[in-house]
Design a protein around this motif. Structure first.
Motif, PDB file in Angstrom:
ATOM      1  N   GLY A  20       7.291   5.285  16.128  1.00  9.81           N
ATOM      2  CA  GLY A  20       6.821   4.229  17.009  1.00  9.81           C
ATOM      3  C   GLY A  20       5.605   3.475  16.511  1.00  9.81           C
ATOM      4  N   LYS A  21       5.094   3.852  15.339  1.00 11.47           N
ATOM      5  CA  LYS A  21       3.966   3.112  14.770  1.00 11.47           C
ATOM      6  C   LYS A  21       4.505   1.919  13.995  1.00 11.47           C
ATOM      7  N   PHE A  22       3.607   1.043  13.563  1.00 15.29           N
ATOM      8  CA  PHE A  22       4.028  -0.129  12.814  1.00 15.29           C
ATOM      9  C   PHE A  22       3.475  -0.059  11.404  1.00 15.29           C
ATOM     10  N   LYS A  23       4.311  -0.414  10.428  1.00 14.67           N
ATOM     11  CA  LYS A  23       3.849  -0.447   9.049  1.00 14.67           C
ATOM     12  C   LYS A  23       3.740  -1.892   8.585  1.00 14.67           C
ATOM     13  N   ARG A  24       2.888  -2.103   7.595  1.00 18.43           N
ATOM     14  CA  ARG A  24       2.623  -3.454   7.114  1.00 18.43           C
ATOM     15  C   ARG A  24       2.326  -3.409   5.628  1.00 18.43           C
ATOM     16  N   GLY A  25       2.461  -4.558   4.979  1.00 18.95           N
ATOM     17  CA  GLY A  25       2.056  -4.689   3.598  1.00 18.95           C
ATOM     18  C   GLY A  25       0.579  -5.040   3.528  1.00 18.95           C
ATOM     19  N   GLN A  26       0.034  -5.064   2.332  1.00 11.68           N
ATOM     20  CA  GLN A  26      -1.377  -5.370   2.171  1.00 11.68           C
ATOM     21  C   GLN A  26      -1.556  -6.736   1.508  1.00 11.68           C
ATOM     22  N   SER A  27      -2.711  -7.313   1.754  1.00 11.36           N
ATOM     23  CA  SER A  27      -3.008  -8.638   1.228  1.00 11.36           C
ATOM     24  C   SER A  27      -3.639  -8.546  -0.156  1.00 11.36           C
ATOM     25  N   LYS A  28      -3.969  -9.690  -0.707  1.00 12.83           N
ATOM     26  CA  LYS A  28      -4.669  -9.824  -1.989  1.00 12.83           C
ATOM     27  C   LYS A  28      -3.816  -9.427  -3.202  1.00 12.83           C
ATOM     28  N   MET A  29      -2.505  -9.621  -3.096  1.00 11.34           N
ATOM     29  CA  MET A  29      -1.647  -9.312  -4.239  1.00 11.34           C
ATOM     30  C   MET A  29      -0.808 -10.521  -4.669  1.00 11.34           C
ATOM     31  N   ARG A  30      -1.196 -11.728  -4.265  1.00  9.54           N
ATOM     32  CA  ARG A  30      -0.391 -12.904  -4.564  1.00  9.54           C
ATOM     33  C   ARG A  30      -0.786 -13.567  -5.884  1.00  9.54           C
ATOM     34  N   HIS A  31      -2.073 -13.685  -6.139  1.00  3.42           N
ATOM     35  CA  HIS A  31      -2.520 -14.381  -7.346  1.00  3.42           C
ATOM     36  C   HIS A  31      -3.891 -13.860  -7.748  1.00  3.42           C
TER      37      HIS A  31
END
Length: 65
Positions: A20-31
């Motif tokens: 029931g928890k939510f998972k997410r990706g992380q930022s700062k990996m685009r460029h």
């Protein structure tokens, strides 16, 4: 009672786990990856859980997840 609309942006960013928890990706990996350490990039590539403080907001945006 009318149906609730899913926030389409949130639906693309979050997934619900079996508990029931939510998972997410992380930022700062685009460029600008050349200036980041290899260890940092490896850590940022993983999946993390949404914090307890933000879980209620995410759950409201994805009512049928």
């Amino acid at each position: 009672m009318p149906k609730l609309k899913t926030h389409s942006g949130a639906a693309k960013r979050f997934k619900k786990t079996g508990t029931g928890k939510f998972k997410r990706g992380q930022s700062k990996m685009r460029h600008i990856l050349t200036s980041k350490a290899t260890k940092t990039k490896r850590k940022l590539g993983g999946i993390v859980l949404v914090s307890e403080a933000d879980s209620a907001k995410v759950a409201r945006m994805i009512p049928y997840a």
